[in-house]
Enzyme design. Structure first.
Site, PDB file in Angstrom:
ATOM      1  N   VAL A  79       0.825  -1.217   0.000  1.00 16.71           N
ATOM      2  CA  VAL A  79       0.000   0.000   0.000  1.00 16.71           C
ATOM      3  C   VAL A  79       0.855   1.262   0.000  1.00 16.71           C
ATOM      4  O   VAL A  79       0.377   2.344  -0.382  1.00 16.71           O
ATOM      5  CB  VAL A  79      -0.971   0.041   1.203  1.00 16.71           C
ATOM      6  N   TYR A 171       3.646   7.227  15.453  1.00 18.78           N
ATOM      7  CA  TYR A 171       2.520   6.304  15.282  1.00 18.78           C
ATOM      8  C   TYR A 171       1.217   7.006  15.633  1.00 18.78           C
ATOM      9  O   TYR A 171       0.233   6.934  14.880  1.00 18.78           O
ATOM     10  CB  TYR A 171       2.700   5.056  16.138  1.00 18.78           C
TER      11      TYR A 171
END
Length: 271
Positions: A79, A171
C-alpha cells in the site's frame, strides 16, 4: 444473524436494525493476510460478500482464499507504493471493479522511542503505510463509488489516534491523520451517498506488537499479559455489523476497547 456477529453483537445492539442486503456485493480488504484483515475477510464472506483480498504475502492470501467458499480475487501489492497500488487495481477484471465496501485495514507500528531517538526508517514506514496507503487505495476505489452513488469505506484508526502517549509520537500522529481523513472523507463523499466509518481499537492481540518490537516475541507477548485483550474477531464482528446496518444508519466513529482498558495507556493487569 450470522455466526460472526453472535459473540459480539447479541447483547450490544438492537439486531432488528440489521437488514438483509443484495448478495454478490464486493468488499475489498487491505492487510487481509493476517490479524484483523484476515478475520474481517472471513466475517464478510459469512455475510455473503465476494472478496478482493489485498496484501503483500501472496501465499497467505491464497491460504485464506482456499478457506472461503464464495468467489474471491487476490491483489498483491504494498500500500505504500503508489505505482503498485495503481497497477493492481487497474488489473481488476471489469466484474470486480464495482466495490461496495472498502476496509482500509493495512497499517503498522514500528518502534517505541522518544521523538529525539526515533529512526527515520520507522517514521517513513508508519507515515507511508498508515496515511499514504489509505489514501492510495481509496483514490483507486472512490471514483466508481461516486459514479454509482453508493459505497461504504471503513478506516482502521486506533485509540492512539485519539490519545497521544509517551514514545508513540509518530505512530499516534499517523493514526490522528486517519481520524482526520475519515472525517474529511465523510464530508466530501456525503453528497454521493457514500458512508465513511472510523474504528479506533484499543489493545488487540495480533501481530501488531511483534512488528512494533521488530520480532522480539517475548516483549510482544508481554503487552497482552495480565488481562484479556480484544481479538481480531471482535473487530471483524464490529465491521460485519457496520456493513449490515440499514442504508440510513452509519456507525461513523467507534472506539472499541477490552473491558480492562480505560485509555491508551491505562490497562488493569493482574500479574
Amino acid at each position: 444473524m450470522t455466526k460472526v456477529q453472535a459473540n459480539f453483537l447479541e447483547d450490544s445492539f438492537d439486531l432488528n436494525l440489521v437488514e438483509k442486503f443484495d448478495m454478490n456485493k464486493i468488499a475489498c480488504i487491505t492487510g487481509a493476510s493476517s490479524g484483523i484483515g484476515l478475520a474481517t475477510s472471513k466475517a464478510l464472506a459469512d455475510l455473503g460478500f465476494h472478496l478482493i483480498l489485498c496484501g503483500r504475502r501472496r501465499e497467505r492470501l491464497e491460504e485464506l482464499q482456499q478457506s472461503i467458499s464464495l468467489p474471491s480475487y487476490i491483489l498483491t501489492f504494498d500500500v505504500r507504493n503508489w505505482t503498485e497500488v495503481e497497477q493492481a487495481f487497474q488489473s481488476l477484471p471489469i466484474e470486480w471493479k464495482n466495490i461496495d465496501v472498502l476496509v482500509n485495514n493495512a497499517g503498522n507500528a514500528h518502534g517505541l522511542a522518544p521523538i529525539q531517538d526515533g529512526a527515520l526508517e520507522d517514521w517513513d514506514a508508519m507515515i507511508h503505510g498508515n496515511v499514504n496507503g489509505l489514501l492510495y487505495v481509496s483514490k483507486m476505489v472512490i471514483p466508481e463509488m461516486i459514479r454509482r452513488e453508493q459505497g461504504h469505506i471503513i478506516n482502521m484508526s486506533s485509540i492512539a489516534g485519539k490519545q497521544t502517549y509517551a514514545n508513540g509520537n509518530v505512530y499516534c500522529a499517523s493514526k490522528a491523520a486517519v481520524e482526520a481523513l475519515s472525517q474529511g472523507m465523510r464530508i466530501d463523499l456525503n453528497p454521493f451517498n457514500i458512508k465513511v466509518s472510523n474504528i479506533a481499537p484499543g489493545a488487540v492481540n495480533t501481530e501488531f506488537s511483534a512488528v512494533r518490537f521488530k520480532g522480539d516475541l517475548p516483549r510482544a507477548a508481554s503487552v497482552y499479559q495480565g488481562f484479556t485483550p480484544l481479538e481480531a474477531s471482535d473487530i471483524a464482528s464490529l465491521i460485519a455489523y457496520m456493513v449490515a446496518c440499514p442504508a440510513h444508519v452509519n456507525l461513523a466513529d467507534v472506539t472499541i476497547l477490552p473491558s480492562a482498558q480505560a485509555s491508551a495507556t491505562q490497562i488493569k493487569k493482574v500479574l
